[in-house]
Design a protein around this motif. Structure first.
Motif, short mmCIF file in Angstrom:
data_model
loop_
_atom_site.label_atom_id
_atom_site.label_comp_id
_atom_site.label_asym_id
_atom_site.label_seq_id
_atom_site.Cartn_x
_atom_site.Cartn_y
_atom_site.Cartn_z
N VAL A 1 0.79 -1.58 -0.02
CA VAL A 1 0.09 -0.31 -0.02
C VAL A 1 0.52 1.43 -0.17
N SER A 2 0.52 2.23 -1.12
CA SER A 2 1.83 3.26 -1.01
C SER A 2 0.82 4.41 0.05
N GLU A 3 1.95 4.80 0.88
CA GLU A 3 1.05 5.76 1.71
C GLU A 3 0.82 5.29 2.94
N PRO A 4 0.39 3.54 3.75
CA PRO A 4 -0.55 3.29 4.49
C PRO A 4 -1.04 4.36 5.60
N ASN A 5 0.18 5.78 6.14
CA ASN A 5 -1.24 5.73 7.04
C ASN A 5 -2.12 6.80 6.75
N LYS A 6 -1.69 7.12 5.26
CA LYS A 6 -3.03 8.22 4.51
C LYS A 6 -3.95 7.50 3.73
N ASN A 7 -4.02 5.91 3.74
CA ASN A 7 -5.29 5.22 2.61
C ASN A 7 -5.29 4.12 3.54
N MET A 8 -4.77 3.94 4.63
CA MET A 8 -5.70 2.31 5.11
C MET A 8 -7.05 2.59 5.17
N ALA A 9 -7.36 3.15 6.33
CA ALA A 9 -8.27 3.62 7.25
C ALA A 9 -9.31 3.47 5.85
N LYS A 10 -8.84 4.00 4.66
CA LYS A 10 -10.10 3.58 3.68
C LYS A 10 -10.33 2.63 2.70
N LEU A 11 -8.75 2.56 2.75
CA LEU A 11 -9.19 1.01 2.16
C LEU A 11 -9.94 0.03 2.44
N ASN A 12 -9.58 -0.16 3.77
CA ASN A 12 -10.10 -0.68 5.16
C ASN A 12 -11.87 -0.94 4.41
N GLU A 13 -12.48 0.63 4.62
CA GLU A 13 -13.58 0.65 4.56
C GLU A 13 -14.16 0.34 2.78
N ALA A 14 -13.82 -0.02 1.66
CA ALA A 14 -13.60 -1.01 1.09
C ALA A 14 -13.77 -2.18 0.39
N TYR A 15 -12.20 -2.49 1.09
CA TYR A 15 -12.07 -4.12 1.34
C TYR A 15 -13.19 -4.48 2.35
N SER B 1 4.73 1.45 1.17
CA SER B 1 5.59 2.04 0.09
C SER B 1 5.47 3.73 -0.28
N LYS B 2 6.38 3.88 -0.76
CA LYS B 2 6.39 5.20 -1.15
C LYS B 2 5.51 5.35 -2.33
N PRO B 3 5.05 5.58 -2.90
CA PRO B 3 4.24 6.31 -4.37
C PRO B 3 5.73 6.06 -5.62
N SER B 4 6.86 6.23 -5.43
CA SER B 4 7.57 6.57 -7.06
C SER B 4 7.97 4.99 -6.58
N GLN B 5 7.42 4.09 -5.43
CA GLN B 5 8.35 3.02 -5.28
C GLN B 5 7.17 1.31 -5.84
N MET B 6 5.88 2.45 -6.74
CA MET B 6 4.48 1.35 -6.75
C MET B 6 5.39 0.52 -7.61
N GLY B 7 6.49 1.53 -8.73
CA GLY B 7 6.28 -0.02 -10.39
C GLY B 7 5.99 1.55 -11.42
#
Length: 137
Positions: free
Chosen positions: A86-100, A116-122
């Motif tokens: 997950v890119s920037e989990p501190n920012k994204n996990m709560a919203k990801l969990n809602e949809a998950y 992961s940092k956004p620049s490391q996602m491929g």
């Protein structure tokens, strides 16, 4: 004594990959009663013009995963383990969990993630990548 191939040997499931990859990998392998799905990115330009937010991307990943699992003779109810980046989990996990939670309303599979940092996602725009292990009844 040499090892003999038997029924446990992996065999590729004939499930066409819905996502493009230039990497040497299989989208899905079935071995006996287990199904292994490679990492599915949250955004592919051939599927949507815009990357979308984390909820759009996790829904896209899990919808793709559902189709692959069903093509391999399994289902979301049979998922045993999810691994995600997950890119920037501190920012994204709560919203990801809602949809998950929409995809696993009861008895969710075990899950682990790495951040992961956004620049490391491929690729630019990808906010998550998910792989899984499931079983076939």
């Amino acid at each position: 004594e040499p090892v003999q191939k038997s029924d446990w040997a992996p065999r590729k499931v004939a499930v066409p990959s819905p996502y493009p990859s230039t990497s040497p990998l299989s989208a899905c392998i079935r071995s006996g009663h287990l199904v292994f799905i490679s990492g599915i990115g949250g955004w592919y330009a051939n599927q949507r013009a815009e990357p979308g937010d984390i909820q759009v991307q996790i829904r896209s990943v899990l919808t793709t995963m559902k189709g692959i699992l069903e093509g391999a003779g399994s289902s979301m109810a049979n998922v045993l383990k999810i691994q995600m980046t997950v890119s920037e989990p501190n920012k994204n996990m709560a919203k990801l969990n809602e949809a998950y939670a929409e995809f696993f309303p009861e008895n969710p599979p075990v899950r682990s993630y790495s951040g992961s940092k956004p620049s490391q996602m491929g690729r630019d725009g990808i906010l998550c990548q998910v792989s899984c292990i499931a079983y076939v009844d």
